[in-house]
Design a protein around this motif. Structure first.
Motif, short mmCIF file in Angstrom:
data_model
loop_
_atom_site.label_atom_id
_atom_site.label_comp_id
_atom_site.label_asym_id
_atom_site.label_seq_id
_atom_site.Cartn_x
_atom_site.Cartn_y
_atom_site.Cartn_z
N MET A 1 41.45 -7.32 -21.82
CA MET A 1 40.21 -8.16 -21.99
C MET A 1 39.16 -7.38 -21.24
N THR A 2 37.98 -7.58 -21.76
CA THR A 2 36.92 -6.69 -21.25
C THR A 2 35.87 -8.00 -21.03
N ILE A 3 35.36 -7.93 -19.58
CA ILE A 3 34.40 -8.78 -19.25
C ILE A 3 32.84 -8.21 -18.88
N ASN A 4 32.01 -8.83 -19.17
CA ASN A 4 30.52 -8.29 -18.83
C ASN A 4 30.20 -8.63 -17.58
N ALA A 5 29.38 -7.78 -16.88
CA ALA A 5 28.83 -8.14 -15.63
C ALA A 5 27.42 -8.33 -15.63
N HIS A 6 26.55 -9.03 -14.73
CA HIS A 6 25.25 -9.12 -14.74
C HIS A 6 24.51 -8.93 -13.55
N PRO A 7 23.33 -8.38 -13.51
CA PRO A 7 22.74 -8.42 -12.14
C PRO A 7 22.44 -9.62 -11.48
N VAL A 8 22.35 -9.87 -10.15
CA VAL A 8 22.26 -11.00 -9.55
C VAL A 8 21.06 -10.64 -8.70
N THR A 9 20.60 -9.34 -8.07
CA THR A 9 19.70 -9.11 -7.59
C THR A 9 19.18 -7.59 -7.94
N ASP A 10 17.93 -7.42 -7.66
CA ASP A 10 17.34 -5.99 -7.87
C ASP A 10 18.27 -4.93 -7.14
N ARG B 1 41.35 -5.54 -13.15
CA ARG B 1 42.23 -6.41 -12.67
C ARG B 1 43.64 -5.86 -13.10
N TYR B 2 44.57 -5.83 -12.04
CA TYR B 2 45.98 -5.70 -12.24
C TYR B 2 46.91 -6.93 -11.88
N THR B 3 47.74 -7.18 -12.78
CA THR B 3 48.56 -8.47 -12.48
C THR B 3 49.39 -7.91 -11.04
N SER B 4 50.03 -9.02 -10.71
CA SER B 4 50.92 -8.92 -9.57
C SER B 4 52.02 -7.77 -9.69
N ASP B 5 52.36 -7.36 -10.78
CA ASP B 5 53.45 -6.61 -11.18
C ASP B 5 52.81 -5.10 -11.76
N GLY B 6 51.39 -5.28 -11.52
CA GLY B 6 51.10 -3.60 -11.71
C GLY B 6 50.36 -3.50 -12.96
N ALA B 7 50.45 -4.47 -14.00
CA ALA B 7 49.93 -4.14 -15.15
C ALA B 7 48.40 -4.41 -15.27
N LEU B 8 47.56 -3.66 -15.99
CA LEU B 8 46.30 -3.89 -16.23
C LEU B 8 45.89 -4.79 -17.17
N ASP B 9 45.27 -5.89 -17.03
CA ASP B 9 44.79 -6.88 -17.98
C ASP B 9 43.45 -7.24 -18.27
N SER B 10 42.52 -6.79 -17.20
CA SER B 10 40.96 -6.96 -17.28
C SER B 10 40.16 -5.82 -16.86
N VAL B 11 39.23 -5.75 -17.70
CA VAL B 11 38.19 -4.72 -17.21
C VAL B 11 36.92 -5.46 -17.15
N VAL B 12 36.23 -5.13 -16.09
CA VAL B 12 34.74 -5.63 -16.08
C VAL B 12 33.99 -4.39 -16.02
N GLU B 13 33.09 -4.45 -16.98
CA GLU B 13 32.06 -3.12 -17.45
C GLU B 13 30.89 -3.17 -16.87
N LEU B 14 30.58 -2.35 -15.87
CA LEU B 14 29.11 -2.34 -15.30
C LEU B 14 28.30 -1.14 -15.77
N PRO B 15 26.74 -1.17 -15.66
CA PRO B 15 25.75 -0.12 -16.16
C PRO B 15 25.50 0.80 -15.24
N VAL B 16 26.33 0.81 -14.05
CA VAL B 16 26.22 1.92 -12.98
C VAL B 16 27.51 2.46 -12.61
N ARG B 17 27.64 3.50 -12.13
CA ARG B 17 28.73 4.42 -12.07
C ARG B 17 29.71 4.04 -10.70
N LYS B 18 28.97 4.00 -9.40
CA LYS B 18 29.36 3.77 -8.32
C LYS B 18 29.84 2.18 -7.90
#
Length: 285
Positions: free
Chosen positions: A1-10, A217-234
């Protein structure tokens, strides 16, 4: 599952790190680490800033009220929850100016842990410590390089830990008498490098990816199940917050970044991940 993030501050931080939500604070706190500042976001979305020294590595609530700050080479305690409350030092923990505090956190029994690293990231020059009741630091792990994310499973019987250059999240067994034992690999990331982490109420492990532009996000058994994408690298660290602990706050860095290419580097972001977090563990110091 892909989740989008949005800026809260400058982009208010040069090197944002270590977000923490606590009910007594009425909002989120995090650090602009290499500026030596603790930042606070109130319910109106306004940001306050307090300078504490050359480095502000970690901020955590105290069980007795107030908060702890890990600075460059010392732990400092405030007895009141106000951001500007007086701080008293527990003393310089070492004298080597080439090594500083980095990330840390608390265990379910109230002990405070703090990791270190060399300013130039010399391999093996860092240490992962636990603070004794008087604030003296005792070695938990020697010879680490960039000691980073640290949090516990909802049951309190497992701890997750990151030494960033390994490219892994490791897991320990934990109990109050023996502490951390049985270190072993949990997951190896395949995008950027692992930095800060938090664990949600279902046991999912959320990992910020430095130079990866995402949170996994990894489940407790180590499987990747969600990714939050951001517009910055670090991407540096993550924490659940809000009155219902249902928002994922994400800190970012502008270190060695062209702000023209990534104008939001250093901003605080948030996402709605569809799961809840857990209250932050407090220190008994």
């Amino acid at each position: 599952m892909t989740i989008n993030a949005h800026p809260v501050t400058d982009p208010v931080a040069h090197h944002g790190e270590g977000p923490v939500w606590h009910r007594r604070w009425g909002g989120l706190r995090w650090v602009d680490m290499l500026a030596g500042d603790v930042l606070a976001l109130d319910e109106r979305g306004e940001v306050r800033r307090r300078h504490v020294g050359a480095v502000a590595a970690v901020v955590r609530p105290r069980r007795s009220g107030g908060f702890i700050v890990a600075a460059e080479r010392e732990l400092m305690l405030a007895d009141d929850d106000d951001l500007d409350a007086p701080l008293r030092s527990l003393g310089e923990a070492w004298q080597d100016p080439s090594v500083r505090m980095n990330d840390g956190g608390c265990d379910p029994d109230g002990r405070f842990y703090i990791g270190t690293m060399a300013y130039d990231a010399t391999p093996g020059k860092g240490t992962f410590y636990v603070a004794d009741p008087d604030g003296k630091l005792t070695v938990v792990l020697p010879d680490v390089t960039i000691s980073n994310g640290f949090d516990f499973s909802p049951e309190g019987d497992r701890a997750y830990y990151i030494d960033t250059p390994t490219g892994r999240v490791d897991v320990f067994d934990y109990d109050g008498e023996r502490g951390l034992t049985g270190r072993r690999p949990f997951v190896t990331v395949d995008r950027g490098s692992p930095d800060g982490l938090t664990v949600d109420a279902e046991g999912g492990v959320w990992v910020a990816l430095w130079d990866g532009g995402a949170v996994h996000r990894y489940t407790s058994d180590g499987a990747l199940d969600s990714v939050v994408e951001l517009p910055v690298r670090k991407v540096t660290s993550v924490a659940f917050g809000g009155p219902d602990l249902d928002r994922l706050f994400i800190t970012t860095s502008a270190v060695d970044t062209d702000r023209k290419e990534q104008p939001q580097a250093g901003a605080l972001f948030a996402a709605e991940p569809g799961v809840r977090g857990r209250p932050v563990l407090e220190t008994a110091l």
